[in-house]
Motif scaffolding. Structure first.
Motif, PDB file in Angstrom:
ATOM      1  N   GLU A  41       0.839  -1.201   0.000  1.00 19.91           N
ATOM      2  CA  GLU A  41       0.000   0.000   0.000  1.00 19.91           C
ATOM      3  C   GLU A  41       0.876   1.255   0.000  1.00 19.91           C
ATOM      4  O   GLU A  41       0.587   2.225  -0.685  1.00 19.91           O
ATOM      5  CB  GLU A  41      -0.932  -0.005   1.211  1.00 19.91           C
ATOM      6  CG  GLU A  41      -1.775   1.244   1.366  1.00 19.91           C
ATOM      7  CD  GLU A  41      -2.778   1.461   0.240  1.00 19.91           C
ATOM      8  OE1 GLU A  41      -3.185   2.620   0.030  1.00 19.91           O
ATOM      9  OE2 GLU A  41      -3.165   0.492  -0.447  1.00 19.91           O
ATOM     10  N   HIS A  42       1.936   1.235   0.781  1.00 18.97           N
ATOM     11  CA  HIS A  42       2.854   2.376   0.862  1.00 18.97           C
ATOM     12  C   HIS A  42       3.502   2.659  -0.494  1.00 18.97           C
ATOM     13  O   HIS A  42       3.609   3.812  -0.899  1.00 18.97           O
ATOM     14  CB  HIS A  42       3.938   2.091   1.908  1.00 18.97           C
ATOM     15  CG  HIS A  42       5.035   3.099   1.939  1.00 18.97           C
ATOM     16  ND1 HIS A  42       4.884   4.338   2.524  1.00 18.97           N
ATOM     17  CD2 HIS A  42       6.298   3.071   1.440  1.00 18.97           C
ATOM     18  CE1 HIS A  42       6.010   5.025   2.393  1.00 18.97           C
ATOM     19  NE2 HIS A  42       6.877   4.273   1.740  1.00 18.97           N
ATOM     20  N   SER A  43       3.923   1.585  -1.172  1.00 17.26           N
ATOM     21  CA  SER A  43       4.670   1.775  -2.415  1.00 17.26           C
ATOM     22  C   SER A  43       3.817   1.648  -3.671  1.00 17.26           C
ATOM     23  O   SER A  43       4.359   1.646  -4.786  1.00 17.26           O
ATOM     24  CB  SER A  43       5.827   0.776  -2.480  1.00 17.26           C
ATOM     25  OG  SER A  43       5.360  -0.542  -2.367  1.00 17.26           O
ATOM     26  N   LYS A  44       2.508   1.600  -3.506  1.00 23.66           N
ATOM     27  CA  LYS A  44       1.498   1.490  -4.573  1.00 23.66           C
ATOM     28  C   LYS A  44       2.018   1.378  -5.992  1.00 23.66           C
ATOM     29  O   LYS A  44       2.161   0.303  -6.531  1.00 23.66           O
ATOM     30  CB  LYS A  44       0.539   2.665  -4.507  1.00 23.66           C
ATOM     31  CG  LYS A  44      -0.397   2.627  -3.368  1.00 23.66           C
ATOM     32  CD  LYS A  44      -1.319   3.810  -3.433  1.00 23.66           C
ATOM     33  CE  LYS A  44      -2.042   3.939  -2.112  1.00 23.66           C
ATOM     34  NZ  LYS A  44      -2.832   5.125  -2.052  1.00 23.66           N
ATOM     35  N   ASN A  45       2.266   2.478  -6.633  1.00 26.29           N
ATOM     36  CA  ASN A  45       2.579   2.510  -8.058  1.00 26.29           C
ATOM     37  C   ASN A  45       4.071   2.519  -8.358  1.00 26.29           C
ATOM     38  O   ASN A  45       4.470   2.732  -9.489  1.00 26.29           O
ATOM     39  CB  ASN A  45       1.920   3.730  -8.709  1.00 26.29           C
ATOM     40  CG  ASN A  45       0.421   3.701  -8.546  1.00 26.29           C
ATOM     41  OD1 ASN A  45      -0.202   2.660  -8.683  1.00 26.29           O
ATOM     42  ND2 ASN A  45      -0.165   4.838  -8.223  1.00 26.29           N
ATOM     43  N   VAL A  46       4.889   2.305  -7.334  1.00 26.58           N
ATOM     44  CA  VAL A  46       6.334   2.305  -7.528  1.00 26.58           C
ATOM     45  C   VAL A  46       6.803   0.857  -7.647  1.00 26.58           C
ATOM     46  O   VAL A  46       6.526   0.049  -6.761  1.00 26.58           O
ATOM     47  CB  VAL A  46       7.048   2.995  -6.338  1.00 26.58           C
ATOM     48  CG1 VAL A  46       8.550   2.938  -6.507  1.00 26.58           C
ATOM     49  CG2 VAL A  46       6.576   4.436  -6.200  1.00 26.58           C
ATOM     50  N   PRO A  47       7.486   0.516  -8.725  1.00 28.52           N
ATOM     51  CA  PRO A  47       7.966  -0.857  -8.882  1.00 28.52           C
ATOM     52  C   PRO A  47       8.913  -1.240  -7.746  1.00 28.52           C
ATOM     53  O   PRO A  47       9.753  -0.436  -7.326  1.00 28.52           O
ATOM     54  CB  PRO A  47       8.715  -0.840 -10.219  1.00 28.52           C
ATOM     55  CG  PRO A  47       8.258   0.388 -10.914  1.00 28.52           C
ATOM     56  CD  PRO A  47       7.842   1.362  -9.853  1.00 28.52           C
ATOM     57  N   GLN A  48       8.765  -2.450  -7.258  1.00 24.97           N
ATOM     58  CA  GLN A  48       9.634  -2.957  -6.200  1.00 24.97           C
ATOM     59  C   GLN A  48      11.019  -3.178  -6.779  1.00 24.97           C
ATOM     60  O   GLN A  48      11.174  -3.867  -7.785  1.00 24.97           O
ATOM     61  CB  GLN A  48       9.061  -4.266  -5.646  1.00 24.97           C
ATOM     62  CG  GLN A  48       9.782  -4.805  -4.450  1.00 24.97           C
ATOM     63  CD  GLN A  48       9.639  -3.919  -3.228  1.00 24.97           C
ATOM     64  OE1 GLN A  48       8.675  -3.185  -3.080  1.00 24.97           O
ATOM     65  NE2 GLN A  48      10.597  -3.968  -2.354  1.00 24.97           N
ATOM     66  N   SER A  49      12.033  -2.610  -6.167  1.00 20.56           N
ATOM     67  CA  SER A  49      13.390  -2.735  -6.695  1.00 20.56           C
ATOM     68  C   SER A  49      14.234  -3.720  -5.893  1.00 20.56           C
ATOM     69  O   SER A  49      15.399  -3.918  -6.184  1.00 20.56           O
ATOM     70  CB  SER A  49      14.071  -1.362  -6.698  1.00 20.56           C
ATOM     71  OG  SER A  49      14.186  -0.881  -5.371  1.00 20.56           O
ATOM     72  N   ASP A  50      13.643  -4.340  -4.876  1.00 20.64           N
ATOM     73  CA  ASP A  50      14.372  -5.261  -4.019  1.00 20.64           C
ATOM     74  C   ASP A  50      13.406  -6.342  -3.558  1.00 20.64           C
ATOM     75  O   ASP A  50      12.189  -6.191  -3.668  1.00 20.64           O
ATOM     76  CB  ASP A  50      14.949  -4.496  -2.820  1.00 20.64           C
ATOM     77  CG  ASP A  50      16.125  -5.188  -2.171  1.00 20.64           C
ATOM     78  OD1 ASP A  50      16.425  -6.343  -2.539  1.00 20.64           O
ATOM     79  OD2 ASP A  50      16.758  -4.591  -1.287  1.00 20.64           O
ATOM     80  N   ASP A  51      13.967  -7.415  -3.009  1.00 20.72           N
ATOM     81  CA  ASP A  51      13.104  -8.482  -2.521  1.00 20.72           C
ATOM     82  C   ASP A  51      12.382  -8.058  -1.242  1.00 20.72           C
ATOM     83  O   ASP A  51      12.816  -7.145  -0.545  1.00 20.72           O
ATOM     84  CB  ASP A  51      13.935  -9.738  -2.220  1.00 20.72           C
ATOM     85  CG  ASP A  51      14.901  -9.534  -1.067  1.00 20.72           C
ATOM     86  OD1 ASP A  51      14.786 -10.273  -0.071  1.00 20.72           O
ATOM     87  OD2 ASP A  51      15.765  -8.642  -1.143  1.00 20.72           O
ATOM     88  N   ILE A  52      11.274  -8.711  -0.985  1.00 20.51           N
ATOM     89  CA  ILE A  52      10.563  -8.532   0.277  1.00 20.51           C
ATOM     90  C   ILE A  52      10.628  -9.887   0.981  1.00 20.51           C
ATOM     91  O   ILE A  52       9.974 -10.843   0.563  1.00 20.51           O
ATOM     92  CB  ILE A  52       9.105  -8.112   0.058  1.00 20.51           C
ATOM     93  CG1 ILE A  52       9.032  -6.706  -0.518  1.00 20.51           C
ATOM     94  CG2 ILE A  52       8.308  -8.192   1.351  1.00 20.51           C
ATOM     95  CD1 ILE A  52       7.637  -6.211  -0.790  1.00 20.51           C
ATOM     96  N   THR A  53      11.460  -9.964   1.996  1.00 23.46           N
ATOM     97  CA  THR A  53      11.610 -11.203   2.747  1.00 23.46           C
ATOM     98  C   THR A  53      11.326 -10.901   4.210  1.00 23.46           C
ATOM     99  O   THR A  53      11.856  -9.944   4.772  1.00 23.46           O
ATOM    100  CB  THR A  53      13.034 -11.779   2.598  1.00 23.46           C
ATOM    101  OG1 THR A  53      13.294 -11.965   1.196  1.00 23.46           O
ATOM    102  CG2 THR A  53      13.162 -13.096   3.321  1.00 23.46           C
TER     103      THR A  53
END
Length: 67
Positions: free
Chosen positions: A47-59
């Motif tokens: 929700e925080h990063s909505k329209n921004v592509p994830q540039s790192d893993d979420i672990t």
């Protein structure tokens, strides 16, 4: 335990999700199961990063004592 992909997730204003926000979210959800807590954290990061592509893993690893 979490990787920097969670705390450093950026929004459209170049603001990181941040460790303080993660800590506060976790504190308010302590009574929830590990699965629920993980789902809520991941949802909050997305929700925080909505329209921004994830540039790192979420672990994320959550360990809770029972009993």
């Amino acid at each position: 335990l979490f990787t920097d992909g969670i705390s450093e997730a950026m929004n459209q204003h170049d603001v990181e999700f941040g460790e303080d926000r993660l800590e506060e979210l976790a504190k308010t959800q302590l009574s929830e199961s590990s699965n629920v807590l993980m789902d809520r954290i991941v949802a909050a990061v997305r929700e925080h990063s909505k329209n921004v592509p994830q540039s790192d893993d979420i672990t994320l690893v959550i360990v809770k004592a029972t009993g």
